[in-house]
Write a protein that holds these residues in place. Structure first.
Motif, PDB file in Angstrom:
ATOM      1  N   VAL A  81       1.378  13.226 -19.795  1.00 12.73           N
ATOM      2  CA  VAL A  81       2.725  12.651 -19.853  1.00 12.73           C
ATOM      3  C   VAL A  81       3.313  12.624 -18.443  1.00 12.73           C
ATOM      4  O   VAL A  81       3.961  11.654 -18.044  1.00 12.73           O
ATOM      5  N   GLY A  82       3.040  13.673 -17.659  1.00 11.42           N
ATOM      6  CA  GLY A  82       3.487  13.708 -16.267  1.00 11.42           C
ATOM      7  C   GLY A  82       2.881  12.574 -15.453  1.00 11.42           C
ATOM      8  O   GLY A  82       3.552  11.971 -14.623  1.00 11.42           O
ATOM      9  N   ALA A  83       1.600  12.269 -15.726  1.00 11.82           N
ATOM     10  CA  ALA A  83       0.918  11.203 -14.997  1.00 11.82           C
ATOM     11  C   ALA A  83       1.570   9.852 -15.252  1.00 11.82           C
ATOM     12  O   ALA A  83       1.654   9.006 -14.370  1.00 11.82           O
ATOM     13  N   TYR A  84       2.060   9.640 -16.464  1.00 12.69           N
ATOM     14  CA  TYR A  84       2.710   8.368 -16.822  1.00 12.69           C
ATOM     15  C   TYR A  84       4.203   8.374 -16.499  1.00 12.69           C
ATOM     16  O   TYR A  84       4.776   7.328 -16.218  1.00 12.69           O
ATOM     17  N   CYS A  85       4.854   9.534 -16.590  1.00 11.17           N
ATOM     18  CA  CYS A  85       6.323   9.576 -16.538  1.00 11.17           C
ATOM     19  C   CYS A  85       6.870  10.353 -15.343  1.00 11.17           C
ATOM     20  O   CYS A  85       8.087  10.431 -15.183  1.00 11.17           O
ATOM     21  N   GLY A  86       6.020  10.983 -14.543  1.00  9.33           N
ATOM     22  CA  GLY A  86       6.509  11.765 -13.421  1.00  9.33           C
ATOM     23  C   GLY A  86       6.920  13.171 -13.845  1.00  9.33           C
ATOM     24  O   GLY A  86       6.847  13.524 -15.019  1.00  9.33           O
ATOM     25  N   TRP A  87       7.359  13.971 -12.864  1.00  8.21           N
ATOM     26  CA  TRP A  87       7.585  15.402 -13.162  1.00  8.21           C
ATOM     27  C   TRP A  87       8.758  15.619 -14.114  1.00  8.21           C
ATOM     28  O   TRP A  87       8.741  16.537 -14.927  1.00  8.21           O
ATOM     29  N   ALA A 114       0.836  -1.211   0.000  1.00  8.28           N
ATOM     30  CA  ALA A 114       0.000   0.000   0.000  1.00  8.28           C
ATOM     31  C   ALA A 114       0.867   1.257   0.000  1.00  8.28           C
ATOM     32  O   ALA A 114       0.520   2.262  -0.622  1.00  8.28           O
ATOM     33  N   VAL A 115       2.010   1.169   0.683  1.00  3.33           N
ATOM     34  CA  VAL A 115       2.918   2.328   0.734  1.00  3.33           C
ATOM     35  C   VAL A 115       3.488   2.592  -0.660  1.00  3.33           C
ATOM     36  O   VAL A 115       3.563   3.740  -1.110  1.00  3.33           O
ATOM     37  N   ASN A 116       3.884   1.508  -1.338  1.00  2.00           N
ATOM     38  CA  ASN A 116       4.394   1.648  -2.709  1.00  2.00           C
ATOM     39  C   ASN A 116       3.353   2.295  -3.612  1.00  2.00           C
ATOM     40  O   ASN A 116       3.664   3.171  -4.412  1.00  2.00           O
ATOM     41  N   ARG A 117       2.118   1.823  -3.477  1.00  2.00           N
ATOM     42  CA  ARG A 117       1.033   2.359  -4.308  1.00  2.00           C
ATOM     43  C   ARG A 117       0.818   3.840  -4.027  1.00  2.00           C
ATOM     44  O   ARG A 117       0.627   4.644  -4.944  1.00  2.00           O
ATOM     45  N   SER A 126       2.871  10.261  -9.622  1.00  2.00           N
ATOM     46  CA  SER A 126       2.055  10.508 -10.797  1.00  2.00           C
ATOM     47  C   SER A 126       1.359  11.870 -10.702  1.00  2.00           C
ATOM     48  O   SER A 126       1.360  12.655 -11.656  1.00  2.00           O
ATOM     49  N   LEU A 127       0.770  12.141  -9.524  1.00  2.00           N
ATOM     50  CA  LEU A 127       0.059  13.414  -9.337  1.00  2.00           C
ATOM     51  C   LEU A 127       1.021  14.594  -9.421  1.00  2.00           C
ATOM     52  O   LEU A 127       0.676  15.656  -9.935  1.00  2.00           O
ATOM     53  N   LEU A 128       2.250  14.381  -8.926  1.00  2.00           N
ATOM     54  CA  LEU A 128       3.266  15.432  -9.019  1.00  2.00           C
ATOM     55  C   LEU A 128       3.575  15.721 -10.492  1.00  2.00           C
ATOM     56  O   LEU A 128       3.737  16.883 -10.891  1.00  2.00           O
ATOM     57  N   GLY A 129       3.616  14.649 -11.295  1.00  2.00           N
ATOM     58  CA  GLY A 129       3.825  14.808 -12.734  1.00  2.00           C
ATOM     59  C   GLY A 129       2.705  15.618 -13.380  1.00  2.00           C
ATOM     60  O   GLY A 129       2.951  16.507 -14.193  1.00  2.00           O
ATOM     61  N   VAL A 130       1.466  15.321 -12.961  1.00  2.00           N
ATOM     62  CA  VAL A 130       0.312  16.065 -13.478  1.00  2.00           C
ATOM     63  C   VAL A 130       0.423  17.540 -13.095  1.00  2.00           C
ATOM     64  O   VAL A 130       0.244  18.440 -13.920  1.00  2.00           O
ATOM     65  N   ALA A 131       0.758  17.781 -11.821  1.00  2.00           N
ATOM     66  CA  ALA A 131       0.835  19.154 -11.319  1.00  2.00           C
ATOM     67  C   ALA A 131       1.922  19.944 -12.036  1.00  2.00           C
ATOM     68  O   ALA A 131       1.697  21.069 -12.485  1.00  2.00           O
ATOM     69  N   VAL A 132       3.114  19.345 -12.170  1.00  2.00           N
ATOM     70  CA  VAL A 132       4.226  20.032 -12.824  1.00  2.00           C
ATOM     71  C   VAL A 132       3.904  20.280 -14.303  1.00  2.00           C
ATOM     72  O   VAL A 132       4.128  21.371 -14.820  1.00  2.00           O
ATOM     73  N   GLY A 133       3.352  19.252 -14.960  1.00  2.00           N
ATOM     74  CA  GLY A 133       2.995  19.394 -16.371  1.00  2.00           C
ATOM     75  C   GLY A 133       2.003  20.528 -16.589  1.00  2.00           C
ATOM     76  O   GLY A 133       2.159  21.353 -17.489  1.00  2.00           O
ATOM     77  N   LEU A 176       1.324   6.952  -6.561  1.00  2.00           N
ATOM     78  CA  LEU A 176       0.232   7.900  -6.786  1.00  2.00           C
ATOM     79  C   LEU A 176       0.754   9.340  -6.658  1.00  2.00           C
ATOM     80  O   LEU A 176       0.449  10.202  -7.494  1.00  2.00           O
ATOM     81  N   ILE A 177       1.562   9.569  -5.619  1.00  2.00           N
ATOM     82  CA  ILE A 177       2.123  10.914  -5.409  1.00  2.00           C
ATOM     83  C   ILE A 177       3.044  11.286  -6.584  1.00  2.00           C
ATOM     84  O   ILE A 177       2.989  12.397  -7.102  1.00  2.00           O
TER      85      ILE A 177
END
Ligand SMILES: [Zn+2]
Length: 285
Positions: free
Chosen positions: A213-219, A165-168, A175-182, A172-173
Motif C-alpha cells: 500500500v505504501g508503494a502505491y500510496c506513499g508513506w 527523469a527527475v519526476n520519475r 514509492s520506496l519511502l512508502g514501502v520502507a515506512v509500511g 520512485l523515492i
C-alpha cells in the motif's frame, strides 16, 4: 483503435463506457475467484479449466460473471452442490470498484487503480477464505507499485519538474519511502504486540501488504493503511467479541487485519489527498 479513439468513444457514450467497465470488472472478479480458490493451495490459476467440486468441467456460459450464478440460483448444474455466494460477491465488488475508479479518478490513475484494487481483493479474499495469504500476489503488490510509480510519476503528484527523469526519480523515492515506512511500522507494531500480548499480533503478510500500500500510496498511505485498517478491523470484530463476552466465553476469533488494511488502502488511494487536507484543517482549528 488508439487510446484517443477509446477516449472519444467514452466521451460520446458515457453510459455504455461505464457498463463496459463494469463488465470488464466482473470478468476480472471472476478470474480473482479462481486465484482466491487456487493460489493458497499452490495450484495453477491457468490449468485445468474451471471445474466443479465434483470434477465436472463447467461450460463457459455457466461461468459468466454474476449471470452464471444467478441463472443457476447458486446450485451447480452437474451435481446440485451449493455454490458459495462468495463467487458472485467477489465479481460484484470488483465490478463496482472498477466503475468507481473509472468515474472518480482520471488519466492513467484509473488503470493503476484497477491493478491495485484487483490485488487487494485477491489478498483479502485469500485471507477471508483460506486464512492464509499467498506471497506471490503480496510481493506483486509491492513490485507493481514501485514500477508504476516510475512509469506514472503523476501518481505521486510528481509532474512539476520540467525534466521527466527527475519526476520519475522523485516518484520512485516517494514509492520506496512508502514501502520502507509500511514495513517498519508493521514490524514495530508486531514486535511490541508480541512482547505485550505474548503471541504474534500480526503476521508477515500484514507487513508485506502495508509495504505494498505504501508503494502505491506513499508513506502517508502506509500509515493510514495500518491505523485506519486497525480501526476497521476492530469494528468488524467487535460484534463477535461482545457476543463472546456476554456468553462468558473466551474470544476465539481473530481480527481480520488483511481485509481491513486492504479497505483502508483502497480508501486512501481514492481519497488520500482529501483525507490529508481534512486532517490538517482539523489540527489547525
Ligand atoms: Zn458438480
Amino acid at each position: 483503435m488508439t487510446l484517443a479513439d477509446l477516449k472519444s468513444f467514452a466521451d460520446l457514450h458515457p453510459g455504455l463506457a461505464t457498463l463496459t467497465v463494469g463488465i470488464l470488472g466482473s470478468c476480472v472478479g471472476s478470474f480473482l475467484n479462481v486465484c482466491i480458490h487456487r493460489m493458497p493451495k499452490g495450484e495453477s490459476v491457468v490449468t485445468p479449466g474451471s471445474h466443479c467440486a465434483c470434477g465436472q468441467p463447467i461450460p463457459f456460459w455457466l461461468n459468466l460473471p454474476l449471470v452464471g450464478w444467478l441463472s443457476l440460483r447458486g446450485r451447480a448444474r452437474c451435481c446440485g452442490a451449493k455454490i458459495s455466494v462468495r463467487y458472485p460477491l467477489v465479481e460484484l465488488i470488483t465490478a463496482l470498484l472498477f466503475v468507481a475508479a473509472w468515474t472518480m479518478l482520471a488519466g492513467p490513475k484509473v488503470a493503476i487503480a484497477w491493478v491495485f484494487l484487483s490485488l487487494l481483493i485477491l489478498l483479502a479474499g485469500c485471507d477471508l477464505d483460506e486464512m492464509t495469504v499467498p506471497d506471490a500476489p503480496n510481493f506483486a503488490l509491492v513490485g507493481t507499485g514501485v514500477i508504476l510509480a516510475m512509469l506514472v510519476p503523476s501518481l505521486f503528484g510528481e509532474s512539476a519538474h520540467p525534466v521527466e527523469a527527475v519526476n520519475r526519480f522523485r516518484a520512485l523515492i516517494d514509492s520506496l519511502l512508502g514501502v520502507a515506512v509500511g514495513t517498519a511500522l508493521v514490524w514495530w507494531i508486531r514486535t511490541v504486540g508480541t512482547v505485550i500480548a505474548g503471541q504474534e499480533a500480526m503476521g508477515e503478510a500484514d507487513i508485506i501488504l502495508c509495504a505494498g500500500v505504501g508503494a502505491y500510496c506513499g508513506w502517508q498511505g502506509a500509515l493510514f493503511c495500518l491505523f485506519g485498517g486497525s480501526i476497521i478491523g476492530v469494528i468488524t470484530a467487535l460484534p463477535s467479541l461482545v457476543l463472546s463476552k456476554i456468553k462468558g466465553e473466551a474470544y476465539s476469533g481473530v481480527v481480520p487485519f488483511v481485509p481491513s488494511m486492504a479497505i483502508a488502502g483502497a480508501i486512501w488511494f481514492f481519497r488520500g489527498p482529501e483525507l490529508l487536507m481534512a486532517w490538517r484543517n482539523w489540527g489547525v482549528s
